[in-house]
Enzyme design. Sequence first.
Site, short mmCIF file in Angstrom:
data_model
loop_
_atom_site.label_atom_id
_atom_site.label_comp_id
_atom_site.label_asym_id
_atom_site.label_seq_id
_atom_site.Cartn_x
_atom_site.Cartn_y
_atom_site.Cartn_z
N GLU A 278 37.48 3.60 15.77
CA GLU A 278 38.74 3.84 16.97
C GLU A 278 38.48 1.94 17.28
O GLU A 278 38.82 1.71 18.09
CB GLU A 278 37.87 4.08 18.26
CG GLU A 278 37.50 5.62 17.65
CD GLU A 278 36.71 6.29 19.49
OE1 GLU A 278 36.94 5.95 20.11
OE2 GLU A 278 36.56 7.04 18.74
N ARG A 281 42.44 -3.51 20.42
CA ARG A 281 42.84 -4.61 20.14
C ARG A 281 42.56 -5.55 18.93
O ARG A 281 43.76 -6.09 18.72
CB ARG A 281 40.46 -4.83 20.53
CG ARG A 281 41.27 -6.99 21.49
CD ARG A 281 40.13 -7.69 21.82
NE ARG A 281 39.37 -6.69 22.95
CZ ARG A 281 39.72 -6.87 24.15
NH1 ARG A 281 40.07 -7.85 24.98
NH2 ARG A 281 38.61 -5.59 24.99
N TYR A 322 40.01 -10.18 33.80
CA TYR A 322 38.20 -10.50 33.77
C TYR A 322 38.13 -12.36 33.80
O TYR A 322 37.41 -11.94 33.24
CB TYR A 322 38.32 -9.85 32.69
CG TYR A 322 38.43 -8.66 32.20
CD1 TYR A 322 37.79 -7.26 32.44
CD2 TYR A 322 40.41 -8.06 31.93
CE1 TYR A 322 38.56 -5.54 32.53
CE2 TYR A 322 40.28 -6.49 30.82
CZ TYR A 322 39.85 -5.60 31.95
OH TYR A 322 40.13 -4.22 31.90
N CYS A 348 51.58 -11.81 44.77
CA CYS A 348 51.48 -12.21 46.07
C CYS A 348 49.74 -12.03 46.74
O CYS A 348 49.26 -11.22 46.88
CB CYS A 348 51.67 -11.81 48.23
SG CYS A 348 51.64 -12.23 49.55
N TYR A 377 46.48 -4.57 25.49
CA TYR A 377 45.94 -4.35 27.12
C TYR A 377 46.22 -5.06 28.12
O TYR A 377 46.08 -5.63 28.90
CB TYR A 377 43.96 -4.80 27.29
CG TYR A 377 43.74 -3.75 26.34
CD1 TYR A 377 43.25 -2.28 26.78
CD2 TYR A 377 42.92 -4.14 25.50
CE1 TYR A 377 42.68 -1.52 26.16
CE2 TYR A 377 41.85 -3.61 24.43
CZ TYR A 377 42.07 -1.94 24.53
OH TYR A 377 41.51 -0.81 23.86
N1 LLP Z 1 36.86 3.51 21.84
C1 LLP Z 1 37.16 4.43 23.08
C2 LLP Z 1 35.92 5.46 23.03
C3 LLP Z 1 37.49 3.30 24.41
O1 LLP Z 1 36.98 3.34 25.28
C4 LLP Z 1 37.54 2.00 23.62
C5 LLP Z 1 38.13 1.33 24.36
C6 LLP Z 1 38.01 1.32 22.63
C7 LLP Z 1 38.19 2.54 21.42
C8 LLP Z 1 38.98 0.74 22.08
O2 LLP Z 1 38.49 -0.02 21.88
P1 LLP Z 1 38.78 -2.39 21.32
O3 LLP Z 1 38.76 -2.00 20.07
O4 LLP Z 1 40.05 -2.29 22.14
O5 LLP Z 1 38.14 -3.00 21.64
N2 LLP Z 1 40.58 -3.01 29.52
C9 LLP Z 1 40.26 -4.35 28.83
C10 LLP Z 1 39.51 -2.98 28.11
C11 LLP Z 1 39.08 -2.01 27.94
C12 LLP Z 1 38.76 -0.65 26.94
C13 LLP Z 1 38.23 0.12 27.31
N3 LLP Z 1 38.20 0.96 25.84
C14 LLP Z 1 40.56 -5.72 28.31
O6 LLP Z 1 41.88 -5.99 28.58
O7 LLP Z 1 40.22 -6.32 27.98
#
Ligand code: LLP
Length: 418
Positions: A278, A281, A322, A348, A377
């Site tokens: 899954e 990013r 973050y 603001c 994101y």
């Molecule tokens: N699968 C599940 C169940 C997840 O909760 C997430 C991300 C992914 C896959 C994908 O993860 P990735 O491969 O993108 O790391 N807003 C935050 C990131 C939050 C991620 C939430 N879950 C940021 O901007 O860094």
Amino acid sequence: MPTFVYQSFTHTDTGLVCDGVSLESIVERVDTPVYVYSARAIRDGYRAIDDAFAAHPHRIHYALKANSTLAIVRLLRSIGSAFDANSGGEIAVALCAGCTPADIVFTGVGKTRAELERAIAIGVGAINAESGGELDRIAALAASQGREARVALRDNPDIDAGSHPNISTGLKINKFGVSLEDARTIYRERRGRPGLRFVGVHVHIGSQITTVGPLQRAARALATLALELRDDGITLEHVDVGGGLGIAYEGRPIVSAADYAGAVIPEVRRTGLPLVLEPGRAVVGHAGALVARVVDTKRYPDGRRFAVLDAGMGELIRPALYGSYHQIAPVRPRPSPPAPWDIVGPICESSDVFARDRALPPLEVDDLVAILDTGAYGSVMASNYNRHLLPAEVLVDDGQWTLIRRRQTIDDVLALEL
Ligand code: LLP
């Protein structure tokens, strides 16, 4: 000159370009702020993971939460991606992009009854349940529809992803999933329950993970559980190791898709089961840039310089939320020596800062800057705070650009208000 610019966004005589298309030429037509995405980089991001896992049967379920602009979802669908959806809204987008329900896994820590009912009714490939209670509700809903829901249980292996605490999900202090000790019992107790068909095991320990160790340990824990379940007579169809693979925001090399696959495949091979991946990013992160305009500059008596942009935490909240780092590249860098700048937004809030003390060439009002690696994101987390309008989005493909999401208008926003 900025220190590092990724491959899709490069400096030329006509300023910063995205795969050969001048960002200035896009801004002339659509104005700022605008997210610009490279279709080529999205395809490359997807294929890097797909190729890395070629040695083991696998399916990529791109995590829609990273970026679910319809044209991007369609693009990923066109190259064979399946999807991980986190809400009824994301399921709707996947279907709208031509995805079949069987190609959707539905994850999410707080699925509503309405969302579950619909997911069961359309027959998603798997619902990744977060608790025994949720499995019971799914069983009841499925039985009432005369259907069998395909389910997996999200396991929380208590592994530190080593990422920012706000995006680490695999520790026992986090709200996600069930402990490994409980998981086996939960599967056993519900085996054969009408309305439920166990198809997998699931884990996702966090995001922006930059070393393979935690990813490997999570895969090992999950594979061990799958083997225990097989001993219990529960036959599964896949092992879903979630997402989490980080990207190099600062230019320093970090774990690659090949390193990731090299760590995960040996752990999962002993189950004899295909993998579900899954990634979010790692597919789209490098593919996007947020292009904004300098609307003010100022210098304090102590020498601190500010450049205020027309984009801020409303368009891109990652730095405020973050403290995350994004490369910032002037679209036409002035040929003078760099100096430290604070690059801030118009909101603001004192946290509305993209970068502090960033070495950049001189900036003046009306200059354009690109905030890089914002394909993941970025736009999905945008808001109307301070009544700012959601930015336009553009996709560059094969030397052409297309508006894939028009800029929101104040009438769009006010139309919801009675
Ligand atoms: N699968 C599940 C169940 C997840 O909760 C997430 C991300 C992914 C896959 C994908 O993860 P990735 O491969 O993108 O790391 N807003 C935050 C990131 C939050 C991620 C939430 N879950 C940021 O901007 O860094």
